[in-house]
Design a protein around this motif. Structure first.
Motif, mmCIF file in Angstrom:
data_model
loop_
_atom_site.group_PDB
_atom_site.id
_atom_site.type_symbol
_atom_site.label_atom_id
_atom_site.label_comp_id
_atom_site.label_asym_id
_atom_site.label_seq_id
_atom_site.Cartn_x
_atom_site.Cartn_y
_atom_site.Cartn_z
ATOM 1 N N SER A 1 -4.823 13.052 -1.518
ATOM 2 C CA SER A 1 -4.596 11.737 -2.133
ATOM 3 C C SER A 1 -5.602 11.444 -3.245
ATOM 4 O O SER A 1 -5.423 10.525 -4.033
ATOM 5 C CB SER A 1 -4.685 10.652 -1.069
ATOM 6 O OG SER A 1 -5.989 10.617 -0.554
ATOM 7 N N ARG B 1 -2.168 5.412 -8.466
ATOM 8 C CA ARG B 1 -1.597 4.370 -7.611
ATOM 9 C C ARG B 1 -2.341 3.053 -7.786
ATOM 10 O O ARG B 1 -1.734 1.983 -7.869
ATOM 11 C CB ARG B 1 -1.678 4.805 -6.147
ATOM 12 C CG ARG B 1 -0.768 5.963 -5.852
ATOM 13 C CD ARG B 1 -0.871 6.364 -4.413
ATOM 14 N NE ARG B 1 0.126 7.384 -4.134
ATOM 15 C CZ ARG B 1 -0.026 8.326 -3.237
ATOM 16 N NH1 ARG B 1 -1.123 8.376 -2.500
ATOM 17 N NH2 ARG B 1 0.919 9.213 -3.046
ATOM 18 N N THR C 1 2.279 2.424 -2.736
ATOM 19 C CA THR C 1 1.618 3.489 -1.973
ATOM 20 C C THR C 1 0.104 3.483 -2.166
ATOM 21 O O THR C 1 -0.598 4.326 -1.621
ATOM 22 C CB THR C 1 2.142 4.859 -2.421
ATOM 23 O OG1 THR C 1 1.872 5.006 -3.821
ATOM 24 C CG2 THR C 1 3.632 4.991 -2.175
ATOM 25 N N PRO D 1 -3.824 2.509 -1.834
ATOM 26 C CA PRO D 1 -4.623 1.969 -0.733
ATOM 27 C C PRO D 1 -4.695 0.451 -0.869
ATOM 28 O O PRO D 1 -4.947 -0.054 -1.962
ATOM 29 C CB PRO D 1 -6.000 2.624 -0.901
ATOM 30 C CG PRO D 1 -5.995 3.237 -2.249
ATOM 31 C CD PRO D 1 -4.574 3.468 -2.639
ATOM 32 N N ASP E 1 -10.576 2.887 7.383
ATOM 33 C CA ASP E 1 -9.264 3.496 7.270
ATOM 34 C C ASP E 1 -8.957 3.803 5.796
ATOM 35 O O ASP E 1 -9.105 2.941 4.940
ATOM 36 C CB ASP E 1 -8.207 2.554 7.841
ATOM 37 C CG ASP E 1 -6.943 3.301 8.175
ATOM 38 O OD1 ASP E 1 -6.315 3.806 7.233
ATOM 39 O OD2 ASP E 1 -6.599 3.391 9.371
ATOM 40 N N ARG F 1 -6.269 4.086 4.345
ATOM 41 C CA ARG F 1 -5.112 3.387 3.784
ATOM 42 C C ARG F 1 -5.495 2.019 3.235
ATOM 43 O O ARG F 1 -4.711 1.372 2.560
ATOM 44 C CB ARG F 1 -4.040 3.213 4.865
ATOM 45 C CG ARG F 1 -3.367 4.519 5.264
ATOM 46 C CD ARG F 1 -2.500 4.329 6.477
ATOM 47 N NE ARG F 1 -3.285 4.080 7.677
ATOM 48 C CZ ARG F 1 -2.773 3.675 8.834
ATOM 49 N NH1 ARG F 1 -1.474 3.430 8.946
ATOM 50 N NH2 ARG F 1 -3.550 3.491 9.883
ATOM 51 N N VAL G 1 -0.667 -2.564 5.914
ATOM 52 C CA VAL G 1 -0.012 -1.610 5.011
ATOM 53 C C VAL G 1 1.445 -1.992 4.805
ATOM 54 O O VAL G 1 1.955 -1.992 3.673
ATOM 55 C CB VAL G 1 -0.134 -0.176 5.575
ATOM 56 C CG1 VAL G 1 0.685 0.795 4.735
ATOM 57 C CG2 VAL G 1 -1.585 0.247 5.609
ATOM 58 N N ARG H 1 3.286 -3.068 1.252
ATOM 59 C CA ARG H 1 4.432 -2.339 0.719
ATOM 60 C C ARG H 1 5.576 -3.308 0.429
ATOM 61 O O ARG H 1 6.195 -3.277 -0.632
ATOM 62 C CB ARG H 1 4.867 -1.274 1.730
ATOM 63 C CG ARG H 1 5.801 -0.222 1.137
ATOM 64 C CD ARG H 1 6.270 0.728 2.205
ATOM 65 N NE ARG H 1 6.774 0.013 3.363
ATOM 66 C CZ ARG H 1 6.394 0.228 4.617
ATOM 67 N NH1 ARG H 1 5.487 1.142 4.867
ATOM 68 N NH2 ARG H 1 6.920 -0.463 5.612
#
Lengths: 96, 115, 309, 346, 219
Positions: C44, C51, D12, D14, D35, D37, D108, D112
């Protein structure tokens, strides 16, 4: 070239005379030196044939500007510290 | 020199346009009032943040201006250093000595600390 | 290349290099962060910057009650333009540089000092408290590190007998400045970190002031500002590679490849330092800068002088 | 088309999360910190999701409302709480509620859905009014009068006041917190700043309510866990985000001594102790000493509740605001964070 | 290097663009409300003059002016914000005195400049292209003008000392304030009358009467 320099000089003088605040007065003087720099640069390039002394003179003009500003601003700090004055009117009597 | 100006102004112009497109000329009129309040972690301010800001490091900045002007003499000096040899070296000694003097004095006066 | 074509090609080349550089900085940053945090570097890392950029494009740009809108837009633009101007004077090979300006290192000084103006304006314009505090504390540091850069660049100019960057590269034939003037590169790294407000010298955009000058900036303006910061770091790395690591000189590979390679090395070191060293305190930095680093810069100049005699 | 692609890419990313910590949460919520994400951010302007963690009675709720309205669109709110029946400020009225130990999945998903436009961005909860009425008033119609008077664009200008160095420049009265980096839960500072220096300070802890807690410290290792959470917060403050993530990961459970020592080594090498020396001295102990004490895994884990708010306020006066934040962060102030340890050890 | 003796059209156009920008920004300096804008407008004026010097072939002079003025104006901005009322121009203001006289003087100087520029006679000795101006300046500094250069250095050190004397705190508190440099006296003696932690009122009488427009009426 010289006309532009004259315009800068004139503007600077107007600013220096008209502005009430000491710091703005400094700005006017700086603008006048700006005009002097421009005139000097023009004469150096067109009339002095790139003589190194001309360059030195311009650098010295810059130095004068730096000194003027450093001392001027330091005086502003000192005055403000002592009397809370930041306008030229406040300096009517220096002995106060 | 021209290429420098061209590169710089191209980057400058495109970014300026990008930001203005994003935010608009009147950034102050976009969004609701609570959205536009300054972020203070959930706190508030009574006044504008813009004020006569007490920077406290005034002496340092003035020493800096004088110092900077001295440096302006150093650039042409560096170019002829090798040519001039010992003269230039001695000159540098005098120069650095003077500068050190200025700094030492400013330091003694506490120009570099302000809290 | 003719003069006309050069003027048109210059913006494209510098913009391309800066955009690529900003992306590389973001990737390096993510990779080092992942390594230091113990998470391990994942795939990533490559897509991450894109992103995050996409998210900022989608996001609503922030506004404040009464900003100086023109300056607020001008600041990132000025900053990006300066990164481009700085990069334009870097020589890519013995025969090619976008603009081999005669007073190249003085121009770099101008870039550094105008960068200070850009960062200050960015903090001032929002008319919010934390960004204002950040702008002023940055200014104190900025006016201190600027002198270091002048000294180390002048030291590099002594053996070259010129202020031109191509001549400075040529003067390093056989022995790079990083060996000849060992104090130069580390001192210049301080200037690089300061001018792009990165890592330990991230005084303008620090987390302790909720992001400093960016505390009240969101969306595309923030994307542009972060991009400009990364671009500035790239420009500084290229400059460090040119002045201290011999620029385009090197065996086998062509000149531009060496410049890119050396720039990447400096970039990696600078980015890594951001995750390994804590932010300095402004006042202490100013004191150390004037009383320790500046005498070291004097010493650097003396070393260069003695060597040149 | 292109816009849709950018939105899909943004979905997508973070998730930038701004966490508002209320009552019963202890320190930095580690579950969110490490985390990959998520990305904890320090300003609501940088976030898409506001996670309000814990209880928000009274004034604390008002603060959440303010921060909520400062998130840019698209924005969403998540209430992470152990007590769904507690006070629910306006900002949380329509928020999704998470009661389980790990809210990351919900954050998350929320991000999204927001990016893809599946759900609407949160509406503002506060009234769309300027701080003071100004339109059409004053000499120039912007609310100002004369040189310094009136309320130009809704706020008065700061006025001058004396200062210790003889230059009487403007004094800025501000209320800072409680959701600032390094601040313990519910702490709010009423300060007067002249330049960046704190001239006057008063500390206040907002009501944090009572009830079940969110943080579950291991009673046996509670002290060590608390120290690591504190360390994560401090490292983030010092610009060492990656090390902060590392500390947060260790703080999840009872940490192994070896990994804790490795972290301590990295922190010592980062120069953070040096940067904090001489800051916030109380009883001859500075922020550096308090940091070093917590780095040492062999140190006794009992924590005293720290100095009183009044004494901390005294130390803040005369420091610049950055140092004041470090000072505040360096203590175990008698708010929720200290309470959590004492509870866990009891 | 641009050939000064026979400049191209491009150089002519650039000159007039830079010149117009320099004059326009110089005028705006005194016409804007925000002190930060005023300072940086003056900087823009300087930058344009620097650019003109570069056009003229002052390879070092031009860039040096850019560098030096950027630094000076940055410092200037700090002082402008600190020592001007209403520094951001939140309330539009005009702070001038004797405006007519000043404007007249400005016009007279401008007119005089034009007279000199148009009717004055200057030697026609343009800079030859390719002249090593930077090296020449260096040689000049090391050679004939060494004394000038050294005395400038001394003057600047004197400036450093002078400005520190004037602007540092010691000049007010003297030695008694502390024994280690000009370490500020502790805050308490000055603010001792206020108990710490009091939330201040923002009424105008908290200051020293600087608020309001009391200044305007002095004349």
């Amino acid at each position: 070239m010289l006309i532009v320099a004259a315009a800068l000089l004139g503007l600077g003088l107007w600013g220096a005379l008209a502005q009430q605040s000491i710091v703005m007065l400094l700005m006017g003087i700086e603008l006048m030196i700006n005009g002097v720099m421009l005139a000097g640069g023009g004469l150096w390039a067109y009339s002095a044939g790139g003589e190194p002394k001309g360059q030195l003179l311009l650098i010295l003009a810059m130095a004068v500007m730096a000194i003027e500003m450093a001392i001027g601003l330091a005086v502003v700090v000192a005055l403000y510290r002592a009397r809370q004055v930041d306008m030229t009117e406040g300096l009517d009597s220096m002995g106060r | 020199m021209l290429s420098v100006l061209a590169s710089a102004s191209a980057a400058f112009g495109s970014v300026l346009v990008a930001v203005f497109l994003a935010r608009g000329w009147r950034a102050g009129k976009k969004g609701l009032w609570p959205f536009r309040a300054p972020f203070l972690g959930g706190g508030i301010s009574e006044t504008h943040a813009w004020s006569r800001f007490h920077a406290r490091y005034y002496p340092m900045t003035l020493v800096f201006v004088a110092f900077e002007m001295e440096m302006m003499f150093m650039y042409p000096w560096a170019v002829v250093f090798v040519e001039e040899g010992m003269t230039a070296f001695a000159d540098m000694g005098v120069f650095l000595g003077l500068l050190s003097l200025g700094i030492l004095y400013a330091w003694r006066e506490g120009a570099f600390r302000w809290q | 290349m003719t003069a006309q074509a050069e003027v048109w090609a210059a913006p494209l080349l510098t913009a391309g290099v800066l955009a690529a550089g900003a992306y590389v900085v973001a990737v390096l940053d993510a990779a080092v962060a992942a390594a230091v945090s113990g998470a391990g570097i994942g795939r990533s890392v490559l897509a991450g910057p894109l992103r995050r950029a996409a998210l900022l494009v989608v996001q609503q740009p922030s506004a404040t009650e009464r900003p100086d809108a023109a300056s607020w837009a001008l600041a990132p633009a000025l900053y990006a333009g300066l990164a481009a101007a700085g990069l334009a004077v870097i020589p890519w090979s013995a025969s090619f540089s976008v603009a081999d300006v005669e007073a190249g290192i003085v121009l770099w000084g101008t870039v550094e000092s105008l960068a200070i103006v850009a960062i200050f304006l960015h903090g001032w314009s929002a008319n919010t408290h934390q960004s204002l505090l950040a702008a002023y504390r940055f200014l104190a540091a900025g006016l201190s590190y600027l002198l270091l850069s002048m000294f180390v660049l002048i030291a590099a100019a002594i053996p070259a007998e010129s202020l031109q960057l191509s001549r400075i590269v040529e003067s390093q034939h056989g022995l790079w400045n990083v060996v000849r003037q060992p104090l130069g590169l580390p001192l210049f790294a301080v200037v690089a970190l300061g001018s792009s407000t990165w890592g330990p010298l991230n005084l303008a955009d620090g987390d302790d002031l909720s992001g400093g000058t960016t505390a009240d900036v969101s969306g595309r303006p923030r994307l542009v500002w972060s991009g400009a910061r990364a671009a500035m770091l790239t420009s500084f790395s290229a400059m460090a590679a040119t002045v201290f690591l011999g620029g385009w000189q090197g065996p086998v590979l062509p000149g531009p490849a060496w410049v890119v390679l050396k720039t990447l090395v400096v970039l990696a070191a600078l980015v890594a330092s951001g995750h390994l060293f804590a932010r300095v305190r402004t006042e202490r930095f100013v004191t150390v800068c004037w009383l320790v680093l500046l005498p070291l810069a004097f010493l650097d100049l003396v070393i260069a002088g003695v060597e040149a005699l | 088309m292109a816009v849709a692609a950018v939105r899909r890419l943004a979905a997508t990313a973070p998730v930038p999360v701004f966490v508002a910590r209320g009552g019963g949460t202890g320190l930095l919520p580690v579950e969110l910190a490490f985390d990959a994400r998520l990305r904890l951010v320090v300003s609501p302007r940088h976030a898409t999701v506001l996670v309000a963690a814990g209880r928000f009675p009274g004034p604390l709720g008002v603060a959440v409302d303010r921060v909520h309205d400062q998130l840019p669109a698209p924005r969403g709110t998540l209430w992470w709480t152990a007590d769904v029946d507690g006070d629910r400020p306006a900002a949380l009225r329509d928020a999704s509620v998470v009661t389980d130990a790990d809210p990351v999945g919900s954050v998350v998903a929320l991000h999204r859905d927001l990016c893809l436009g599946r759900i609407r961005s949160d509406a503002a909860v506060l009234a769309d009014d300027p701080p003071n009425r100004f339109e059409g008033r004053g000499d120039h119609g912007q609310g100002g009068e004369g040189m310094m008077g009136g309320v130009p664009w809704g706020r008065p200008m700061a006025m001058t006041g004396d200062d210790r160095d003889g230059l009487a420049l403007d004094r800025l009265p501000v209320v800072l917190g409680p959701f600032l980096p390094g601040f313990p839960n519910g702490l709010r500072v009423h300060a007067v700043l002249q330049g960046d220096v704190v001239q006057e300070a008063k500390l206040e802890v907002l009501d944090l309510g009572s009830g079940p807690r969110l943080d579950r410290l291991d009673p046996a290792a509670g002290g060590a866990q608390h120290d690591l959470r504190w360390l994560a917060e401090a490292l983030r403050l010092a610009g060492l985000g990656a090390l902060a993530v590392r500390a947060a990961r260790l703080a999840r459970a009872a940490p192994a001594p070896a990994s804790r020592a490795a972290l301590a080594r990295l922190v010592r090498r980062s120069g953070l102790p040096a940067a904090w020396s001489g800051v916030g001295v109380i009883d001859g102990e500075d922020a550096r000493a308090r940091l070093v004490r917590r780095l040492d895994p062999s140190a006794p884990e009992g924590r005293s509740p720290g100095p009183s708010l009044e004494r901390v306020a005294e130390v803040l006066v005369g420091q610049d605001w950055s140092d004041a934040v470090v000072t505040i962060c360096s203590f175990d102030l008698p708010t929720d964070r200290a309470e959590a340890v004492i509870e866990a050890q009891a | 290097m641009i050939d000064v003796s026979s400049p191209s059209v491009f150089v002519h156009v650039s000159f007039w663009v830079f010149a117009a920008a320099a004059v326009l920004s110089g005028w705006r300096v005194f016409r804007t409300d925000s002190m930060v804008r005023a300072t940086f407008l003056l900087l823009v004026s300087f930058l344009n003059v620097g650019a003109i010097l570069l056009l003229l072939g002052g390879a070092y002079l031009g860039v040096a002016l850019l560098f030096m003025m950027t630094v000076e104006m940055t410092v200037m901005a700090i002082f402008m914000v600190a020592f001007m009322m209403n520094p951001a121009g939140l309330n539009p203001m005009v702070m001038v005195h004797q405006p007519r006289l000043a404007a007249a003087a400005g016009w007279v100087l401008f007119g005089g400049g034009i007279v000199v520029a148009v009717w004055g006679r200057f030697p026609d000795r343009p800079l030859e292209p390719g002249r090593p101006v930077i090296v020449e300046l260096g040689t000049e500094l090391m050679g004939r003008s060494m004394l000038i250069f050294e005395s400038a250095a001394v003057a600047l050190v004197a400036t450093m000392i002078g400005s520190v004397v004037l602007s540092s705190r010691r000049s007010r508190y003297g030695e008694a304030a502390g024994d280690d440099g000009s370490l500020p006296p502790p805050l308490d003696p000055v603010l001792g009358t206020y108990p710490t932690g009091v939330v201040p009122e923002t009424s105008t009488d908290g200051g020293d009467g600087h608020g309001g427009d009391g200044h305007g009426g002095m004349h």
